[in-house]
Design a protein around this motif. Structure first.
Motif, PDB file in Angstrom:
ATOM      1  N   ILE A  83       0.841  -1.199   0.000  1.00  0.00           N
ATOM      2  CA  ILE A  83       0.000   0.000   0.000  1.00  0.00           C
ATOM      3  C   ILE A  83       0.877   1.250   0.000  1.00  0.00           C
ATOM      4  N   GLU A  84       1.917   1.245   0.807  1.00  0.00           N
ATOM      5  CA  GLU A  84       2.811   2.402   0.877  1.00  0.00           C
ATOM      6  C   GLU A  84       3.590   2.594  -0.421  1.00  0.00           C
ATOM      7  N   ARG A  87       0.596   3.343  -3.532  1.00  0.00           N
ATOM      8  CA  ARG A  87      -0.397   4.398  -3.434  1.00  0.00           C
ATOM      9  C   ARG A  87      -0.060   5.513  -4.433  1.00  0.00           C
ATOM     10  N   GLY A  88      -0.993   5.795  -5.334  1.00  0.00           N
ATOM     11  CA  GLY A  88      -0.768   6.823  -6.348  1.00  0.00           C
ATOM     12  C   GLY A  88       0.045   6.370  -7.543  1.00  0.00           C
ATOM     13  N   TYR A  93      -4.789  -2.463  -7.860  1.00  0.00           N
ATOM     14  CA  TYR A  93      -3.890  -3.358  -7.137  1.00  0.00           C
ATOM     15  C   TYR A  93      -4.641  -4.667  -6.922  1.00  0.00           C
ATOM     16  N   GLU A 138      -8.780  -0.216   3.365  1.00  0.00           N
ATOM     17  CA  GLU A 138      -8.048   0.828   2.646  1.00  0.00           C
ATOM     18  C   GLU A 138      -8.844   1.312   1.440  1.00  0.00           C
ATOM     19  N   TYR A 139      -9.543   0.402   0.786  1.00  0.00           N
ATOM     20  CA  TYR A 139     -10.405   0.779  -0.341  1.00  0.00           C
ATOM     21  C   TYR A 139     -11.552   1.671   0.133  1.00  0.00           C
ATOM     22  N   ASN A 142      -9.835   5.082   1.909  1.00  0.00           N
ATOM     23  CA  ASN A 142      -8.918   5.924   1.139  1.00  0.00           C
ATOM     24  C   ASN A 142      -8.977   5.685  -0.364  1.00  0.00           C
ATOM     25  N   PHE A 144      -8.178   3.188  -2.117  1.00  0.00           N
ATOM     26  CA  PHE A 144      -7.079   2.437  -2.721  1.00  0.00           C
ATOM     27  C   PHE A 144      -7.700   1.396  -3.650  1.00  0.00           C
TER      28      PHE A 144
END
Length: 331
Positions: A83-84, A87-88, A93, A138-139, A142, A144
């Protein structure tokens, strides 16, 4: 389409890699380079350690991907690290979970994506469930862009899939059959199971890559063919040219007493009858249809090993364990 596979040379991922390249996908593989002789010639290799976040970020700094697939994420720490890193940097994913994460014992033999996730027997499955929970949170919190895929028992030409076989030396079960040894089967051999050829899995999986409609969803991908374990062992024997074979049935719980790893792989997975409902993946990837029967797939596997005698390794420790269990429990 620009896609990154973390790993990409395993039994399942190699078949997906080959099909992705065949379909014109700009495929990158990020791994440590140990098995890249198995990678498609057109795949671009980035050697590195995905667990080293600083190194991975540096090596991927100039890239943005339509989809990223981590084939080797097994623990919550692995997905938190991903994730880190991503991200972006990706529009999707894909996490490779496992159908073994489904409720054991389940309340219905028919499994679909709404079946609860709960496996008290197998740490591997518990970790996959924890990973799914982190990614779904996380989805939701945020955005993700996750997709979850749950394979079941998937094999390829270099595999001899069986509930009781050596993981390190898959030829061991065939060698045992050809030498006329008794073959151990868990339970009475009547529980239902599904074997999925990696080429069939690949057809469905590639259809999920960069599929915006798949974001936030979980999918299982398996064959629609259902066999019991007695049939599976007999198909392996038939493909190996073995006409007479004695199956010895021993309770899964008893087998697990001899080796704790079977508590997970049997009680937490293969001892339970399952039939998979694949209607969801077929809605999202309408062209998907599993076409390789187990009889056909295992025949191809045996033929591959017969033409690669250097791969016909036998695990003698596993053989001794099978002999011991059969001698002490067989009737």
């Amino acid at each position: 389409m620009k896609v990154l596979f973390i790993g990409g040379t395993g039994t399942i991922s190699q078949a997906v890699s080959e099909l992705a390249v065949k379909k014109g996908i700009d495929l990158y593989l990020f791994n440590r380079g140990n098995n890249n002789h198995l990678a498609p010639a057109k795949a671009k290799i980035i050697e590195g350690n995905i667990r080293n976040q600083k190194e991975a970020k540096e090596k991927l700094e100039e890239h943005h991907f339509d989809a990223v697939v981590d084939w080797v994420a097994f623990t919550p720490e692995h997905v938190k690290n991903d994730i880190e890193i991503f991200r972006g940097k990706t529009d999707q994913y894909i996490f490779i979970s496992s159908a073994s994460a489904y409720q054991k014992p389940q309340t219905s033999y028919l499994i679909d994506e709404s079946t609860p996730l709960a496996n008290p027997y197998w740490e591997y499955s518990q970790n996959k469930i924890a990973c799914e929970n982190i990614l779904m949170a996380e989805y939701r919190k945020n955005n993700f862009p996750i997709t979850i895929v749950r394979p079941s028992h998937t094999y390829g030409k270099t595999s001899i899939p069986a509930a009781l076989n050596s993981h390190q030396a898959p030829w061991s079960i065939v060698d045992r059959m050809r030498r006329g040894k008794k073959i151990l089967v868990h339970g009475d051999g009547s529980s239902l199971w599904t074997m999925t050829h990696n080429s069939d899995f690949a057809q469905a999986f590639v259809g999920l890559l960069s599929n915006r409609q798949a974001l936030g969803h979980a999918f299982q991908i398996t064959s629609d063919e259902t066999l019991n374990w007695n049939q599976i062992f007999r198909e392996i024997a038939r493909a190996a040219g073995v006409k007479d074979m004695e199956l010895i049935h021993v309770a899964s719980e008893k087998i697990a007493e001899y080796d704790p790893k079977y508590r997970g792989s049997l009680l937490g997975d293969k001892a339970v009858s399952v039939v998979f409902d694949n209607s969801k993946i077929k809605r999202f990837v309408p062209e998907f249809k599993a076409t390789v029967s187990f009889a056909q797939g295992i025949k191809e596997s045996i033929e591959w090993f017969d033409t690669h005698p250097e791969e016909q390794k036998v695990d003698q420790e596993w053989n001794k364990l099978m002999d011991k269990i059969i001698a002490e429990n067989g009737r």
